[in-house]
Design a protein around this motif. Structure first.
Motif, PDB file in Angstrom:
ATOM      1  N   ARG A 155      93.329 -94.054 136.670  1.00  0.00           N
ATOM      2  CA  ARG A 155      92.797 -94.077 135.314  1.00  0.00           C
ATOM      3  C   ARG A 155      91.775 -95.210 135.230  1.00  0.00           C
ATOM      4  N   VAL A 156      90.522 -94.859 135.004  1.00  0.00           N
ATOM      5  CA  VAL A 156      89.437 -95.843 135.026  1.00  0.00           C
ATOM      6  C   VAL A 156      88.748 -95.839 133.664  1.00  0.00           C
ATOM      7  N   ARG A 157      88.650 -97.011 133.065  1.00  0.00           N
ATOM      8  CA  ARG A 157      87.988 -97.146 131.767  1.00  0.00           C
ATOM      9  C   ARG A 157      86.486 -97.193 131.991  1.00  0.00           C
ATOM     10  N   TYR A 158      85.755 -96.306 131.335  1.00  0.00           N
ATOM     11  CA  TYR A 158      84.307 -96.290 131.500  1.00  0.00           C
ATOM     12  C   TYR A 158      83.569 -96.585 130.204  1.00  0.00           C
ATOM     13  N   GLN A 159      84.278 -96.715 129.083  1.00  0.00           N
ATOM     14  CA  GLN A 159      83.640 -97.039 127.810  1.00  0.00           C
ATOM     15  C   GLN A 159      84.617 -97.831 126.964  1.00  0.00           C
ATOM     16  N   ASP A 160      84.085 -98.873 126.279  1.00  0.00           N
ATOM     17  CA  ASP A 160      84.940 -99.754 125.494  1.00  0.00           C
ATOM     18  C   ASP A 160      85.031 -99.366 124.021  1.00  0.00           C
ATOM     19  N   ASN A 161      83.957 -98.892 123.444  1.00  0.00           N
ATOM     20  CA  ASN A 161      83.951 -98.638 122.006  1.00  0.00           C
ATOM     21  C   ASN A 161      83.334 -97.272 121.703  1.00  0.00           C
ATOM     22  N   PRO A 162      84.173 -96.264 121.475  1.00  0.00           N
ATOM     23  CA  PRO A 162      85.634 -96.306 121.540  1.00  0.00           C
ATOM     24  C   PRO A 162      86.099 -96.288 122.997  1.00  0.00           C
ATOM     25  N   PRO A 163      87.337 -96.711 123.263  1.00  0.00           N
ATOM     26  CA  PRO A 163      87.821 -96.718 124.654  1.00  0.00           C
ATOM     27  C   PRO A 163      87.953 -95.306 125.205  1.00  0.00           C
ATOM     28  N   ARG A 164      87.352 -95.078 126.347  1.00  0.00           N
ATOM     29  CA  ARG A 164      87.454 -93.777 127.000  1.00  0.00           C
ATOM     30  C   ARG A 164      87.702 -93.994 128.486  1.00  0.00           C
ATOM     31  N   PHE A 165      88.386 -93.004 129.072  1.00  0.00           N
ATOM     32  CA  PHE A 165      88.815 -93.148 130.463  1.00  0.00           C
ATOM     33  C   PHE A 165      88.474 -91.895 131.259  1.00  0.00           C
ATOM     34  N   GLU A 166      88.292 -92.071 132.541  1.00  0.00           N
ATOM     35  CA  GLU A 166      88.198 -90.942 133.456  1.00  0.00           C
ATOM     36  C   GLU A 166      89.310 -91.074 134.480  1.00  0.00           C
ATOM     37  N   TYR A 167      89.668 -89.955 135.075  1.00  0.00           N
ATOM     38  CA  TYR A 167      90.805 -89.929 136.002  1.00  0.00           C
ATOM     39  C   TYR A 167      90.285 -89.482 137.364  1.00  0.00           C
ATOM     40  N   THR A 168      90.233 -90.404 138.282  1.00  0.00           N
ATOM     41  CA  THR A 168      89.649 -90.141 139.588  1.00  0.00           C
ATOM     42  C   THR A 168      90.738 -89.961 140.634  1.00  0.00           C
ATOM     43  N   ALA A 169      90.423 -89.190 141.650  1.00  0.00           N
ATOM     44  CA  ALA A 169      91.391 -88.917 142.715  1.00  0.00           C
ATOM     45  C   ALA A 169      91.608 -90.161 143.563  1.00  0.00           C
ATOM     46  N   THR A 170      92.865 -90.489 143.793  1.00  0.00           N
ATOM     47  CA  THR A 170      93.212 -91.599 144.672  1.00  0.00           C
ATOM     48  C   THR A 170      93.103 -91.144 146.127  1.00  0.00           C
ATOM     49  N   GLU A 171      93.267 -92.092 147.057  1.00  0.00           N
ATOM     50  CA  GLU A 171      93.256 -91.736 148.479  1.00  0.00           C
ATOM     51  C   GLU A 171      94.379 -90.755 148.788  1.00  0.00           C
TER      52      GLU A 171
END
Length: 238
Positions: free
Chosen positions: A1-17
């Motif tokens: 779960r990676v935060r890519y925007q602060d206002n408003p907070p938004r996240f993307e979900y990237t594949a792990t190893e």
């Protein structure tokens, strides 16, 4: 779960190893469903190997000697952390109804999920690959309740993976790449302190078997970054 925007907070979900390393399992599932399950509303596209440019079929290969392998080329035995008791469910699971069996329209890959989505059925498939064919042998090895065992054997028969004598059909034999790539992935990421749960040996070279997928056109090793979804079968034929 990676935060890519602060206002408003938004996240993307990237594949792990760990997720990225699932590609051999997913590729094997895709190829098996494309080859053996004609019920898909639209034909599954072929797999394209970008290194040679060809639409290809992934071929199960021994990493040590580079020979292609099939069911009869491998032997399996329990390792230090393995046993049927540790591989089957500790509690009863819901018995699947006939409506669940071969035509689960809500599943993307219903036939694969009927095998991988239930630990009893997966255990039955492993037992079948090591030569178990009789109901009494399945019962003795797995310790499964007879009613549950009957229901799940019938599921595999109805899906054409086992025949009426509980022997692997050609469709069932073709599940092998899914089984061994899933085993390799599990034993890589879920390590038991005692050692591996299952050891697999390639009879041809005598070495411990590590599954590798190769391109049937150029014989090169397939890598996750070098394969992509190709054209549908009818387009390729044109």
């Amino acid at each position: 779960r990676v935060r890519y925007q602060d206002n408003p907070p938004r996240f993307e979900y990237t594949a792990t190893e760990r997720a990225q390393s699932l590609w051999p399992v997913l590729t094997s599932i895709w190829h098996w469903e494309r080859s053996w399950v004609p019920e898909h509303p639209e034909p599954l596209p072929a797999i394209r190997h970008t290194v040679c440019g060809a639409a290809c079929s992934p071929t199960l290969t021994c990493r040590n000697c580079r020979r292609h392998v099939t069911t009869g080329d491998l032997t399996a035995q329990w390792g230090p952390s393995g046993s049927w008791a540790r591989s089957i469910p500790e509690v009863a699971t819901r018995r699947r109804s006939h409506r669940d069996r071969a035509n689960g329209a809500s599943d993307l890959f219903p036939h694969t999920m009927s095998i991988l989505g239930n630990r009893w059925v997966f255990a039955i498939m492993v037992a079948a690959f090591v030569g178990t064919t009789r109901f009494s042998e399945f019962t003795e090895q797995l310790g499964a309740p007879p009613a549950s065992l009957t229901d799940r054997l019938q599921l595999l028969v109805s899906n054409g993976v086992l025949d009426g004598g509980y022997r692997l059909t050609p469709k069932g034999d073709a599940v092998l790449p899914i089984i061994v790539t899933a085993l390799d992935w599990a034993q890589r990421w879920f390590v038991a302190a005692e050692g591996p749960a299952v050891t697999v040996t390639h009879i041809g070279c005598g070495a411990a078997f590590v599954a590798t997928l190769t391109c049937d056109r150029c014989n090169g090793t397939l890598r996750g970054n070098d394969i992509e979804r190709g054209l549908a079968l009818d387009a390729l034929e044109c």
